[in-house]
Write a protein that holds these residues in place. Structure first.
Motif, PDB file in Angstrom:
ATOM      1  N   ASN A 105       0.855  -1.176   0.000  1.00  0.00           N
ATOM      2  CA  ASN A 105       0.000   0.000   0.000  1.00  0.00           C
ATOM      3  C   ASN A 105       0.892   1.227   0.000  1.00  0.00           C
ATOM      4  N   HIS A 106       0.669   2.118  -0.927  1.00  0.00           N
ATOM      5  CA  HIS A 106       1.421   3.360  -1.002  1.00  0.00           C
ATOM      6  C   HIS A 106       0.435   4.511  -0.926  1.00  0.00           C
ATOM      7  N   GLY A 107       0.524   5.312   0.096  1.00  0.00           N
ATOM      8  CA  GLY A 107      -0.369   6.449   0.223  1.00  0.00           C
ATOM      9  C   GLY A 107      -1.366   6.254   1.333  1.00  0.00           C
ATOM     10  N   GLN A 108      -2.317   7.156   1.398  1.00  0.00           N
ATOM     11  CA  GLN A 108      -3.320   7.108   2.442  1.00  0.00           C
ATOM     12  C   GLN A 108      -4.596   6.480   1.916  1.00  0.00           C
ATOM     13  N   VAL A 109      -5.196   5.653   2.744  1.00  0.00           N
ATOM     14  CA  VAL A 109      -6.482   5.048   2.408  1.00  0.00           C
ATOM     15  C   VAL A 109      -7.375   5.128   3.630  1.00  0.00           C
ATOM     16  N   LYS A 110      -8.658   5.132   3.398  1.00  0.00           N
ATOM     17  CA  LYS A 110      -9.591   5.161   4.528  1.00  0.00           C
ATOM     18  C   LYS A 110      -9.771   3.765   5.092  1.00  0.00           C
ATOM     19  N   ASN A 111     -10.064   2.818   4.233  1.00  0.00           N
ATOM     20  CA  ASN A 111     -10.261   1.435   4.658  1.00  0.00           C
ATOM     21  C   ASN A 111      -9.375   0.533   3.819  1.00  0.00           C
ATOM     22  N   LEU A 112      -8.662  -0.341   4.479  1.00  0.00           N
ATOM     23  CA  LEU A 112      -7.764  -1.245   3.762  1.00  0.00           C
ATOM     24  C   LEU A 112      -7.800  -2.606   4.437  1.00  0.00           C
ATOM     25  N   VAL A 113      -7.992  -3.625   3.629  1.00  0.00           N
ATOM     26  CA  VAL A 113      -7.937  -4.989   4.129  1.00  0.00           C
ATOM     27  C   VAL A 113      -6.862  -5.703   3.335  1.00  0.00           C
ATOM     28  N   GLN A 114      -5.922  -6.294   4.039  1.00  0.00           N
ATOM     29  CA  GLN A 114      -4.893  -7.093   3.385  1.00  0.00           C
ATOM     30  C   GLN A 114      -5.046  -8.514   3.897  1.00  0.00           C
ATOM     31  N   ALA A 115      -5.383  -9.398   2.998  1.00  0.00           N
ATOM     32  CA  ALA A 115      -5.632 -10.769   3.418  1.00  0.00           C
ATOM     33  C   ALA A 115      -5.405 -11.704   2.256  1.00  0.00           C
ATOM     34  N   ARG A 116      -5.111 -12.938   2.579  1.00  0.00           N
ATOM     35  CA  ARG A 116      -4.974 -13.955   1.548  1.00  0.00           C
ATOM     36  C   ARG A 116      -6.337 -14.524   1.191  1.00  0.00           C
ATOM     37  N   GLU A 117      -7.111 -14.860   2.185  1.00  0.00           N
ATOM     38  CA  GLU A 117      -8.414 -15.484   1.947  1.00  0.00           C
ATOM     39  C   GLU A 117      -9.376 -15.004   3.012  1.00  0.00           C
ATOM     40  N   ILE A 118     -10.561 -14.629   2.590  1.00  0.00           N
ATOM     41  CA  ILE A 118     -11.574 -14.177   3.518  1.00  0.00           C
ATOM     42  C   ILE A 118     -12.808 -15.041   3.304  1.00  0.00           C
ATOM     43  N   ASN A 119     -13.293 -15.617   4.366  1.00  0.00           N
ATOM     44  CA  ASN A 119     -14.526 -16.396   4.340  1.00  0.00           C
ATOM     45  C   ASN A 119     -15.569 -15.618   5.129  1.00  0.00           C
ATOM     46  N   GLY A 120     -16.544 -15.078   4.444  1.00  0.00           N
ATOM     47  CA  GLY A 120     -17.542 -14.247   5.113  1.00  0.00           C
ATOM     48  C   GLY A 120     -17.427 -12.819   4.640  1.00  0.00           C
ATOM     49  N   GLY A 121     -18.150 -11.966   5.281  1.00  0.00           N
ATOM     50  CA  GLY A 121     -18.176 -10.581   4.850  1.00  0.00           C
ATOM     51  C   GLY A 121     -17.232  -9.700   5.648  1.00  0.00           C
TER      52      GLY A 121
END
Length: 125
Positions: A105-121
């Motif tokens: 991630n380069h810069g500013q973000v409001k919401n950021l999710v870093q994940a390999r796998e997400i099960n669900g919301g």
């Protein structure tokens, strides 16, 4: 045991990761090679380790190069900083192809999710 970053650079320098590198990784690898070659002009041990790994590409020589780079980085903080900057794209490309996840991630973000796998919301409030 050497730094995984240096292991991946040594592997790429020995020609063992060419298929893992895209255009950015190949350009970064060229910069890493040039940086190490410049350093090798005054460092015969590094030059010998680099040439041996490039010629053979077998695991003991790759390990020897990674160990030499580790030693040089410990002795020369400026070189270590340059090597990490120039080699980041190489390391990230190799790490991603070995089943790892590389999130940048380069810069500013409001919401950021870093994940390999997400099960669900995911919900942001």
């Amino acid at each position: 045991m050497t730094d995984p970053f240096l292991d991946s650079l040594a592997t790429a320098l020995a020609g063992q990761a060419a298929t893992a590198l895209g255009a950015a990784g190949k350009a970064a690898l060229t910069k890493v090679q040039e940086l190490i070659r410049r350093r090798s002009e005054r460092d015969p041990e590094t030059k010998a380790a680099l040439e041996a790994a490039e010629q053979s590409g077998d695991q003991p020589r790759i390990t020897a190069l990674a160990e030499r780079l580790d030693q040089v980085c410990a002795e020369d903080a400026e070189f270590a900083e340059q090597l990490r900057a120039e080699g980041a794209d190489v390391h990230n490309a190799i790490s991603a192809t070995e089943g790892g996840v590389v999130n940048l991630n380069h810069g500013q973000v409001k919401n950021l999710v870093q994940a390999r796998e997400i099960n669900g919301g995911i919900t942001f409030n």
